[in-house]
Design a protein around this motif. Structure first.
Motif, PDB file in Angstrom:
ATOM      1  N   ALA A   1      39.384  59.766  25.502  1.00 11.65           N
ATOM      2  CA  ALA A   1      39.512  58.331  25.301  1.00 11.65           C
ATOM      3  C   ALA A   1      40.566  57.841  26.330  1.00 11.65           C
ATOM      4  O   ALA A   1      41.341  58.355  26.753  1.00 11.65           O
ATOM      5  N   TYR A   2      40.066  56.665  26.868  1.00 13.59           N
ATOM      6  CA  TYR A   2      41.068  55.834  27.867  1.00 13.59           C
ATOM      7  C   TYR A   2      41.814  54.738  27.062  1.00 13.59           C
ATOM      8  O   TYR A   2      41.336  53.829  26.677  1.00 13.59           O
ATOM      9  N   ILE A   3      43.253  54.779  27.522  1.00 12.44           N
ATOM     10  CA  ILE A   3      44.225  54.309  26.868  1.00 12.44           C
ATOM     11  C   ILE A   3      44.872  52.942  27.636  1.00 12.44           C
ATOM     12  O   ILE A   3      45.151  53.311  28.673  1.00 12.44           O
ATOM     13  N   HIS A   4      44.605  51.706  27.108  1.00 13.33           N
ATOM     14  CA  HIS A   4      45.396  50.418  27.692  1.00 13.33           C
ATOM     15  C   HIS A   4      46.283  50.045  26.842  1.00 13.33           C
ATOM     16  O   HIS A   4      45.924  49.751  25.613  1.00 13.33           O
ATOM     17  N   VAL A   5      47.562  49.921  27.203  1.00 10.05           N
ATOM     18  CA  VAL A   5      48.532  49.428  26.197  1.00 10.05           C
ATOM     19  C   VAL A   5      49.106  48.089  26.827  1.00 10.05           C
ATOM     20  O   VAL A   5      49.494  47.978  28.117  1.00 10.05           O
ATOM     21  N   LYS A   6      49.275  47.187  25.992  1.00  9.74           N
ATOM     22  CA  LYS A   6      49.706  45.757  26.421  1.00  9.74           C
ATOM     23  C   LYS A   6      50.549  45.276  25.188  1.00  9.74           C
ATOM     24  O   LYS A   6      50.295  45.410  24.110  1.00  9.74           O
ATOM     25  N   PRO A   7      51.401  44.178  25.613  1.00 11.47           N
ATOM     26  CA  PRO A   7      52.274  43.399  24.378  1.00 11.47           C
ATOM     27  C   PRO A   7      51.408  42.290  24.124  1.00 11.47           C
ATOM     28  O   PRO A   7      50.472  41.697  24.788  1.00 11.47           O
TER      29      PRO A   7
ATOM     30  N   TRP B   1      38.331  53.756  39.388  1.00  7.16           N
ATOM     31  CA  TRP B   1      37.111  52.989  38.675  1.00  7.16           C
ATOM     32  C   TRP B   1      37.403  51.957  37.796  1.00  7.16           C
ATOM     33  O   TRP B   1      36.732  51.200  37.597  1.00  7.16           O
ATOM     34  N   LEU B   2      38.825  51.863  37.327  1.00  5.48           N
ATOM     35  CA  LEU B   2      38.994  50.835  36.393  1.00  5.48           C
ATOM     36  C   LEU B   2      39.029  49.508  37.187  1.00  5.48           C
ATOM     37  O   LEU B   2      38.772  48.385  36.569  1.00  5.48           O
ATOM     38  N   ASN B   3      39.167  49.514  38.449  1.00  3.53           N
ATOM     39  CA  ASN B   3      39.101  47.983  39.233  1.00  3.53           C
ATOM     40  C   ASN B   3      37.796  47.991  39.937  1.00  3.53           C
ATOM     41  O   ASN B   3      37.989  46.984  40.813  1.00  3.53           O
ATOM     42  N   TYR B   4      36.740  48.760  39.392  1.00  4.15           N
ATOM     43  CA  TYR B   4      35.372  48.394  39.914  1.00  4.15           C
ATOM     44  C   TYR B   4      35.176  47.223  39.235  1.00  4.15           C
ATOM     45  O   TYR B   4      34.857  47.322  37.907  1.00  4.15           O
ATOM     46  N   ALA B   5      34.658  46.116  39.586  1.00  2.00           N
ATOM     47  CA  ALA B   5      34.415  44.956  38.944  1.00  2.00           C
ATOM     48  C   ALA B   5      32.823  44.598  38.718  1.00  2.00           C
ATOM     49  O   ALA B   5      32.562  43.721  38.013  1.00  2.00           O
ATOM     50  N   ARG B   6      32.017  45.410  39.170  1.00  2.00           N
ATOM     51  CA  ARG B   6      30.689  45.138  39.041  1.00  2.00           C
ATOM     52  C   ARG B   6      29.849  46.019  37.718  1.00  2.00           C
ATOM     53  O   ARG B   6      30.728  46.527  36.872  1.00  2.00           O
ATOM     54  N   LYS B   7      28.856  46.007  37.805  1.00  2.00           N
ATOM     55  CA  LYS B   7      28.045  46.460  36.765  1.00  2.00           C
ATOM     56  C   LYS B   7      28.024  48.047  36.633  1.00  2.00           C
ATOM     57  O   LYS B   7      27.822  48.686  37.567  1.00  2.00           O
ATOM     58  N   TRP B   8      28.196  48.605  35.303  1.00  2.00           N
ATOM     59  CA  TRP B   8      27.924  50.128  35.181  1.00  2.00           C
ATOM     60  C   TRP B   8      26.261  50.448  35.009  1.00  2.00           C
ATOM     61  O   TRP B   8      26.259  51.678  34.574  1.00  2.00           O
ATOM     62  N   GLY B   9      25.537  49.427  35.088  1.00  2.00           N
ATOM     63  CA  GLY B   9      24.327  49.945  34.925  1.00  2.00           C
ATOM     64  C   GLY B   9      23.303  48.819  35.671  1.00  2.00           C
ATOM     65  O   GLY B   9      23.924  47.628  35.904  1.00  2.00           O
TER      66      GLY B   9
ATOM     67  N   GLY C   1      23.494  46.521  32.404  1.00  2.00           N
ATOM     68  CA  GLY C   1      24.606  47.642  32.071  1.00  2.00           C
ATOM     69  C   GLY C   1      25.869  46.541  32.085  1.00  2.00           C
ATOM     70  O   GLY C   1      26.005  45.184  32.605  1.00  2.00           O
ATOM     71  N   PRO C   2      26.679  47.039  31.362  1.00  2.00           N
ATOM     72  CA  PRO C   2      27.958  46.187  31.040  1.00  2.00           C
ATOM     73  C   PRO C   2      28.928  46.426  32.515  1.00  2.00           C
ATOM     74  O   PRO C   2      28.780  47.404  33.198  1.00  2.00           O
ATOM     75  N   THR C   3      30.085  45.498  32.412  1.00  2.00           N
ATOM     76  CA  THR C   3      31.185  45.618  33.249  1.00  2.00           C
ATOM     77  C   THR C   3      31.964  46.411  32.507  1.00  2.00           C
ATOM     78  O   THR C   3      32.016  46.851  31.554  1.00  2.00           O
ATOM     79  N   GLY C   4      33.185  47.094  33.379  1.00  2.00           N
ATOM     80  CA  GLY C   4      34.081  48.029  32.940  1.00  2.00           C
ATOM     81  C   GLY C   4      35.056  47.212  31.918  1.00  2.00           C
ATOM     82  O   GLY C   4      35.277  45.941  31.995  1.00  2.00           O
ATOM     83  N   PRO C   5      36.171  48.042  31.440  1.00  2.00           N
ATOM     84  CA  PRO C   5      37.084  47.630  30.434  1.00  2.00           C
ATOM     85  C   PRO C   5      37.911  46.589  30.961  1.00  2.00           C
ATOM     86  O   PRO C   5      38.106  45.352  30.187  1.00  2.00           O
ATOM     87  N   LYS C   6      38.320  46.523  32.195  1.00  2.00           N
ATOM     88  CA  LYS C   6      39.340  45.647  32.795  1.00  2.00           C
ATOM     89  C   LYS C   6      38.643  44.300  33.010  1.00  2.00           C
ATOM     90  O   LYS C   6      39.315  43.206  33.154  1.00  2.00           O
ATOM     91  N   MET C   7      37.187  44.260  33.083  1.00  2.00           N
ATOM     92  CA  MET C   7      36.735  42.807  33.326  1.00  2.00           C
ATOM     93  C   MET C   7      36.419  42.296  32.050  1.00  2.00           C
ATOM     94  O   MET C   7      35.779  41.048  31.919  1.00  2.00           O
ATOM     95  N   LYS C   8      36.535  42.720  30.660  1.00  2.00           N
ATOM     96  CA  LYS C   8      36.622  42.267  29.592  1.00  2.00           C
ATOM     97  C   LYS C   8      37.521  40.975  29.157  1.00  2.00           C
ATOM     98  O   LYS C   8      38.491  41.066  29.588  1.00  2.00           O
ATOM     99  N   ARG C   9      37.199  40.018  28.393  1.00  2.00           N
ATOM    100  CA  ARG C   9      38.013  38.828  28.209  1.00  2.00           C
ATOM    101  C   ARG C   9      39.172  39.385  27.447  1.00  2.00           C
ATOM    102  O   ARG C   9      40.310  38.757  27.622  1.00  2.00           O
ATOM    103  N   SER C  10      39.043  40.286  26.873  1.00  2.00           N
ATOM    104  CA  SER C  10      40.034  40.786  25.896  1.00  2.00           C
ATOM    105  C   SER C  10      41.223  41.955  26.637  1.00  2.00           C
ATOM    106  O   SER C  10      42.245  42.224  25.986  1.00  2.00           O
ATOM    107  N   TRP C  11      40.995  42.228  27.735  1.00  2.00           N
ATOM    108  CA  TRP C  11      41.918  42.902  28.611  1.00  2.00           C
ATOM    109  C   TRP C  11      43.487  42.392  28.587  1.00  2.00           C
ATOM    110  O   TRP C  11      44.296  43.062  28.333  1.00  2.00           O
ATOM    111  N   ASP C  12      43.510  41.223  28.775  1.00  2.00           N
ATOM    112  CA  ASP C  12      44.720  40.526  28.715  1.00  2.00           C
ATOM    113  C   ASP C  12      45.205  39.625  27.702  1.00  2.00           C
ATOM    114  O   ASP C  12      46.244  38.834  27.675  1.00  2.00           O
ATOM    115  N   GLY C  13      44.218  39.532  26.711  1.00  2.00           N
ATOM    116  CA  GLY C  13      44.249  38.716  25.650  1.00  2.00           C
ATOM    117  C   GLY C  13      44.055  39.222  24.438  1.00  2.00           C
ATOM    118  O   GLY C  13      43.917  40.317  24.157  1.00  2.00           O
ATOM    119  N   GLU C  14      43.382  38.457  23.605  1.00  2.00           N
ATOM    120  CA  GLU C  14      43.206  38.686  22.079  1.00  2.00           C
ATOM    121  C   GLU C  14      41.656  39.107  21.880  1.00  2.00           C
ATOM    122  O   GLU C  14      40.955  38.770  22.836  1.00  2.00           O
TER     123      GLU C  14
END
Length: 538
Positions: free
Chosen positions: A320-326, A472-480, A522-535
């Motif tokens: 499991a890969y953990i991202h923690v944010k306020p 790999w977290l800062n890789y912005a392109r597709k994973w497939g 294929g999708p982009t990685g976790p950091k490229m999702k809209r929810s990474w810094d928001g709701e």
């Protein structure tokens, strides 16, 4: 108090011995000191309407610490066990000329059930505090008599300490549901400020007063000192992180990213497709930053046996890969728990009572899914969990989760082949009751315990000495890759098996599905999702 609340509180007591401000009971908002109350006295209830048509109950918060004032009452639907919270506050400064809190100058009756056909024990009355100039009401008051509440019952808040909020989850309404013109009750939700747990009303039948402008609180201090430190993050993961079960018929399991790279994953570059690059196990040779411009993508090994082996994943290596944010003005910690699957298998459609395999539709390389734990920074209690599902997801209150025996760790279920996460086993369908994509879930012998196999990959608020993000977290392109087959042709092959009206409904439904679910890329990685810094997206 529910059994779950008691278990959570025992975990919290151990964590409050830490030296930082996390879970110490109060938060300094700047001008206000706030704390969270989780005990209540029942005031009024109705037994029909609202979610599942079982009514809702309205409560007065109780057990306020000395010096703290009530800001509004609490309400929740009757389709779940009581598991509420409201923020109460006290003046941080003693400025007599402009205090942070002030009594309302009057109350206005917003709504009453007295002359309505409502299933109830006795009539209910909902009142809006009328603030003096320069102040705002942040909550409503409920009584069972037509007499106005005492002025000192709740306090209004100085305007500079507030911000606008909007309606969130539906709590109660009589006829027609949440979108009707009837009177409705909702949870309140700030865009990026403090959620205080009170409820909002929307005008309709039985309304006696124009709906008041209710606001949320602002945390103007904006300090991260109330967020968990690294040791406390680990304690939260050990206390709450879930066990995710895969379906008994699953063919494609999770793996670690490192296993995926070490077992032959390749980086392709546009214009140089014939000479892909093996990816370093750490991802150090992946392009960093930039945008999803289509210049690079990841794919399986070229050799057939290696490709088939990597597609199936490797549960033993899975992490499991953990991202923690306020979140919500620093009053909550969101712990996003990400899972990686090398391959997303083909989908099934439900059309009426018929289930149809969709062949290649839904298949794509690289599949990222997640659940998010929302934890109170006041006391460390788990309040909600978000389950990501294709093109959205759902928040589930902690009281409605399934827990492993004798613990605070909940259980989740990954859907067959698609791996969308759900809080309970069963047949989850994306679409409507007539046509949709099946997302079957069930318990099996295969699962991933996120509290034991995890890596913390990001916690920006800790600063440079906190967590080092993997390459790999800062890789912005597709994973497939983009798929090579004709998706329109595949859809029509399936549609042609259906009779006229079913065919039309199926084709109309497929047009509404996102490209990622259809398997076009294929999708982009976790950091490229809209929810990474928001709701999270519902």
């Amino acid at each position: 108090m529910t059994r779950h609340q008691a278990n959570v509180n025992r975990c919290t007591i151990e964590r409050t011995k830490q030296r930082t401000g996390f879970a110490t009971g109060t938060i300094d908002f700047g001008g206000l000191t706030a704390t969270e109350v989780t005990t209540f006295n029942k005031v009024w209830a109705t037994y029909e309407g609202g979610p599942d048509n079982v009514g809702a109950t309205f409560f007065e918060p109780s057990g306020l610490p000395p010096g703290f004032s009530l800001l509004g009452y609490y309400a929740q639907p009757n389709n779940r066990a009581l598991f509420g919270r409201v923020v109460v506050a006290k003046d941080k400064d003693s400025d007599a000329a402009s205090p942070a809190l002030k009594k309302p100058e009057d109350y206005a009756l917003v709504w009453s059930s007295k002359n309505l056909n409502v299933k109830e024990d006795n009539p209910g009355y909902i009142w809006a505090p009328i603030p003096t100039d320069g102040y705002q009401a942040v909550g409503l008051v409920v009584t069972t008599t037509p007499e106005k509440p005492p002025l000192e019952k709740v306090m209004c808040v100085r305007s500079d300490l507030t911000t606008l909020c909007e309606t969130d989850e539906w709590i109660w309404g009589r006829e027609g549901g949440v979108d009707s013109d009837e009177f409705n009750i909702f949870e309140s939700r700030p865009a990026s400020a403090v959620s205080i747990g009170t409820f909002m009303a929307r005008s309709g039948g039985g309304t006696t007063f124009d709906m008041p402008l209710l606001v949320c609180l602002k945390n103007i201090r904006k300090s991260y000192s109330y967020m968990p430190n690294l040791d406390q993050i680990k304690a939260l993961i050990n206390s709450y992180a879930p066990r995710i079960y895969t379906h008994p018929s699953e063919d494609y399991y999770p793996s670690s990213v490192e296993w995926f790279f070490s077992n032959g994953a390749l980086l392709f570059k546009k214009g140089e497709e014939s000479t892909p690059t093996p990816i370093d196990p750490s991802g150090s040779n992946l392009p960093q930053g930039g945008s999803n411009d289509g210049l690079y993508w990841i794919d399986f090994p070229i050799e057939k046996k290696a490709r088939e082996r990597v597609m199936k994943g490797d549960t033993e290596s899975a992490s499991a890969y953990i991202h923690v944010k306020p979140m919500l003005g620093g009053t909550y910690t969101d712990v996003a728990i990400w899972f990686f699957y090398p391959f997303n298998g083909g989908s099934w459609a439900k059309v009426g009572i018929v289930s149809i395999p969709l062949g290649k539709i839904g298949e794509h390389v690289g599949d990222w899914e997640h659940v998010t734990l929302r934890i109170s920074n006041f006391n460390g209690m788990l309040r909600k969990v978000y389950f990501s599902q294709h093109a959205g997801g759902e928040w589930v209150h902690a009281s409605k989760l399934e827990y492993t025996d004798g613990s605070n760790k909940f259980v989740g279920y990954a859907s067959l082949h698609g791996h969308a996460t759900y809080p309970h086993p069963g047949e989850g369908a994306q679409g409507n009751e007539f046509v949709g994509i099946r997302n079957d879930t069930a318990k099996s012998d295969h699962s991933l315990d996120a509290s034991k196999n995890y890596t913390i990959i990001s916690a920006d608020y800790l600063g440079g000495g906190g967590v080092i993000e993997p390459f790999w977290l800062n890789y912005a392109r597709k994973w497939g890759p983009i798929i090579a087959y004709d998706i329109v042709d595949e859809i029509h092959k399936i549609a042609n098996l259906l009779p006229g009206k079913l065919k039309d409904k199926f084709l109309k439904f497929t047009k509404s599905l996102p490209a990622e679910l259809l398997g076009e890329q294929g999708p982009t990685g976790p950091k490229m999702k809209r929810s990474w810094d928001g709701e999270e997206t519902k």
